[in-house]
Motif scaffolding. Structure first.
Motif, PDB file in Angstrom:
ATOM      1  N   ARG A  67       0.836  -1.216   0.000  1.00 30.69           N
ATOM      2  CA  ARG A  67       0.000   0.000   0.000  1.00 30.69           C
ATOM      3  C   ARG A  67       0.864   1.256   0.000  1.00 30.69           C
ATOM      4  NH1 ARG A  67      -5.394  -0.531   1.346  1.00 30.69           N
ATOM      5  NH2 ARG A  67      -5.285   1.466   2.420  1.00 30.69           N
ATOM      6  N   THR A  68       1.862   1.257  -0.909  1.00 33.86           N
ATOM      7  CA  THR A  68       2.747   2.412  -1.022  1.00 33.86           C
ATOM      8  C   THR A  68       2.859   2.864  -2.471  1.00 33.86           C
ATOM      9  OG1 THR A  68       4.716   1.018  -1.268  1.00 33.86           O
ATOM     10  CG2 THR A  68       4.168   1.752   0.973  1.00 33.86           C
TER      11      THR A  68
ATOM     12  N   PHE B 266       5.389   8.471  -1.433  1.00 34.70           N
ATOM     13  CA  PHE B 266       4.309   9.445  -1.317  1.00 34.70           C
ATOM     14  C   PHE B 266       3.960   9.552   0.160  1.00 34.70           C
ATOM     15  CE2 PHE B 266      -0.193  10.730  -1.588  1.00 34.70           C
ATOM     16  CZ  PHE B 266      -0.091  11.791  -2.484  1.00 34.70           C
ATOM     17  N   PRO B 267       3.995  10.769   0.736  1.00 36.68           N
ATOM     18  CA  PRO B 267       3.947  10.889   2.200  1.00 36.68           C
ATOM     19  C   PRO B 267       2.566  10.863   2.843  1.00 36.68           C
ATOM     20  CG  PRO B 267       4.308  13.027   1.213  1.00 36.68           C
ATOM     21  CD  PRO B 267       4.305  12.030   0.096  1.00 36.68           C
ATOM     22  N   TRP B 268       1.497  10.881   2.074  1.00 32.54           N
ATOM     23  CA  TRP B 268       0.174  10.969   2.688  1.00 32.54           C
ATOM     24  C   TRP B 268      -0.620   9.683   2.481  1.00 32.54           C
ATOM     25  CZ3 TRP B 268       1.956  15.139  -0.386  1.00 32.54           C
ATOM     26  CH2 TRP B 268       2.414  16.212   0.373  1.00 32.54           C
ATOM     27  N   HIS B 269      -1.622   9.483   3.342  1.00 35.55           N
ATOM     28  CA  HIS B 269      -2.481   8.299   3.248  1.00 35.55           C
ATOM     29  C   HIS B 269      -3.263   8.341   1.941  1.00 35.55           C
ATOM     30  CE1 HIS B 269      -5.037   5.001   4.465  1.00 35.55           C
ATOM     31  NE2 HIS B 269      -6.070   5.719   4.082  1.00 35.55           N
ATOM     32  N   ILE B 270      -3.186   7.262   1.194  1.00 41.10           N
ATOM     33  CA  ILE B 270      -3.928   7.125  -0.063  1.00 41.10           C
ATOM     34  C   ILE B 270      -5.206   6.345   0.231  1.00 41.10           C
ATOM     35  CG2 ILE B 270      -3.862   6.139  -2.380  1.00 41.10           C
ATOM     36  CD1 ILE B 270      -0.793   6.488  -2.259  1.00 41.10           C
ATOM     37  N   THR B 271      -6.295   6.689  -0.434  1.00 38.57           N
ATOM     38  CA  THR B 271      -7.559   5.995  -0.188  1.00 38.57           C
ATOM     39  C   THR B 271      -7.424   4.500  -0.482  1.00 38.57           C
ATOM     40  OG1 THR B 271      -8.345   6.474  -2.415  1.00 38.57           O
ATOM     41  CG2 THR B 271      -8.958   8.033  -0.679  1.00 38.57           C
ATOM     42  N   ASP B 272      -8.362   3.720   0.047  1.00 33.49           N
ATOM     43  CA  ASP B 272      -8.304   2.265  -0.064  1.00 33.49           C
ATOM     44  C   ASP B 272      -8.272   1.770  -1.514  1.00 33.49           C
ATOM     45  OD1 ASP B 272      -8.204   1.922   2.664  1.00 33.49           O
ATOM     46  OD2 ASP B 272     -10.353   1.608   2.871  1.00 33.49           O
ATOM     47  N   SER B 273      -8.842   2.522  -2.447  1.00 31.30           N
ATOM     48  CA  SER B 273      -8.833   2.092  -3.843  1.00 31.30           C
ATOM     49  C   SER B 273      -7.430   2.162  -4.444  1.00 31.30           C
ATOM     50  CB  SER B 273      -9.791   2.940  -4.674  1.00 31.30           C
ATOM     51  OG  SER B 273      -9.416   4.307  -4.615  1.00 31.30           O
TER      52      SER B 273
ATOM     53  N   SER C  96       0.175   9.206 -26.688  1.00 31.50           N
ATOM     54  CA  SER C  96       1.549   9.560 -26.324  1.00 31.50           C
ATOM     55  C   SER C  96       2.353   8.389 -25.762  1.00 31.50           C
ATOM     56  CB  SER C  96       1.535  10.683 -25.287  1.00 31.50           C
ATOM     57  OG  SER C  96       0.967  10.220 -24.066  1.00 31.50           O
ATOM     58  N   GLY C  97       1.665   7.346 -25.282  1.00 33.85           N
ATOM     59  CA  GLY C  97       2.346   6.235 -24.627  1.00 33.85           C
ATOM     60  C   GLY C  97       2.761   6.538 -23.205  1.00 33.85           C
ATOM     61  N   ILE C  98       2.375   7.710 -22.699  1.00 33.95           N
ATOM     62  CA  ILE C  98       2.733   8.129 -21.344  1.00 33.95           C
ATOM     63  C   ILE C  98       1.758   7.513 -20.344  1.00 33.95           C
ATOM     64  CG2 ILE C  98       2.843  10.131 -19.793  1.00 33.95           C
ATOM     65  CD1 ILE C  98       3.800  11.771 -22.180  1.00 33.95           C
ATOM     66  N   ALA C  99       2.285   7.080 -19.189  1.00 34.61           N
ATOM     67  CA  ALA C  99       1.434   6.558 -18.121  1.00 34.61           C
ATOM     68  C   ALA C  99       0.753   7.726 -17.412  1.00 34.61           C
ATOM     69  CB  ALA C  99       2.261   5.758 -17.120  1.00 34.61           C
ATOM     70  N   LEU C 100      -0.557   7.632 -17.255  1.00 32.98           N
ATOM     71  CA  LEU C 100      -1.349   8.634 -16.537  1.00 32.98           C
ATOM     72  C   LEU C 100      -1.771   8.022 -15.213  1.00 32.98           C
ATOM     73  CD1 LEU C 100      -3.580   9.724 -19.557  1.00 32.98           C
ATOM     74  CD2 LEU C 100      -1.458  10.792 -18.758  1.00 32.98           C
ATOM     75  N   ILE C 101      -1.276   8.572 -14.113  1.00 35.79           N
ATOM     76  CA  ILE C 101      -1.488   8.002 -12.783  1.00 35.79           C
ATOM     77  C   ILE C 101      -2.457   8.880 -12.010  1.00 35.79           C
ATOM     78  CG2 ILE C 101      -0.365   7.334 -10.630  1.00 35.79           C
ATOM     79  CD1 ILE C 101       2.245   7.218 -12.472  1.00 35.79           C
ATOM     80  N   THR C 102      -3.460   8.244 -11.404  1.00 31.27           N
ATOM     81  CA  THR C 102      -4.431   8.963 -10.583  1.00 31.27           C
ATOM     82  C   THR C 102      -4.256   8.513  -9.133  1.00 31.27           C
ATOM     83  OG1 THR C 102      -6.004   9.054 -12.413  1.00 31.27           O
ATOM     84  CG2 THR C 102      -6.881   9.412 -10.193  1.00 31.27           C
ATOM     85  N   VAL C 103      -4.073   9.497  -8.254  1.00 31.23           N
ATOM     86  CA  VAL C 103      -3.914   9.218  -6.829  1.00 31.23           C
ATOM     87  C   VAL C 103      -4.983  10.012  -6.087  1.00 31.23           C
ATOM     88  CG1 VAL C 103      -2.394   9.340  -4.822  1.00 31.23           C
ATOM     89  CG2 VAL C 103      -1.427   8.961  -7.105  1.00 31.23           C
ATOM     90  N   THR C 104      -5.804   9.321  -5.312  1.00 30.33           N
ATOM     91  CA  THR C 104      -6.808   9.990  -4.503  1.00 30.33           C
ATOM     92  C   THR C 104      -6.365   9.921  -3.050  1.00 30.33           C
ATOM     93  OG1 THR C 104      -8.537   9.314  -6.052  1.00 30.33           O
ATOM     94  CG2 THR C 104      -9.244  10.058  -3.876  1.00 30.33           C
TER      95      THR C 104
END
Length: 68
Positions: free
Chosen positions: A17-18, A26-33, A43-51
């Motif tokens: 879970r990191t 990443f220093p903050w708590h990320i939601t369970d999802s 573009s072939g670029i990775a798009l990352i979503t962090v909630t």
């Protein structure tokens, strides 16, 4: 304003879970999802979503249009 660059390496470890970006956790708590990602077809670029959660948010101005 400094030129924006892409990170070299992003590691999403679901078991631990990191999230690490260029070796920095990443220093903050990320939601369970957890973080999610997809590869942009054009573009072939990775798009990352962090909630993540915050006690308070201040939004200044309007979001800039995206170019991807």
């Amino acid at each position: 304003m400094a030129e924006q660059t892409l990170p070299d390496i992003v590691v999403i470890d679901h078991a631990a879970r990191t999230l690490h970006v260029d070796g920095e956790e990443f220093p903050w708590h990320i939601t369970d999802s957890g973080p999610t990602f997809e590869i942009d077809d054009a573009s072939g670029i990775a798009l990352i979503t962090v909630t993540f959660m915050a006690d308070s948010v201040t939004e200044v101005g309007a979001p800039a249009p995206t170019e991807l």
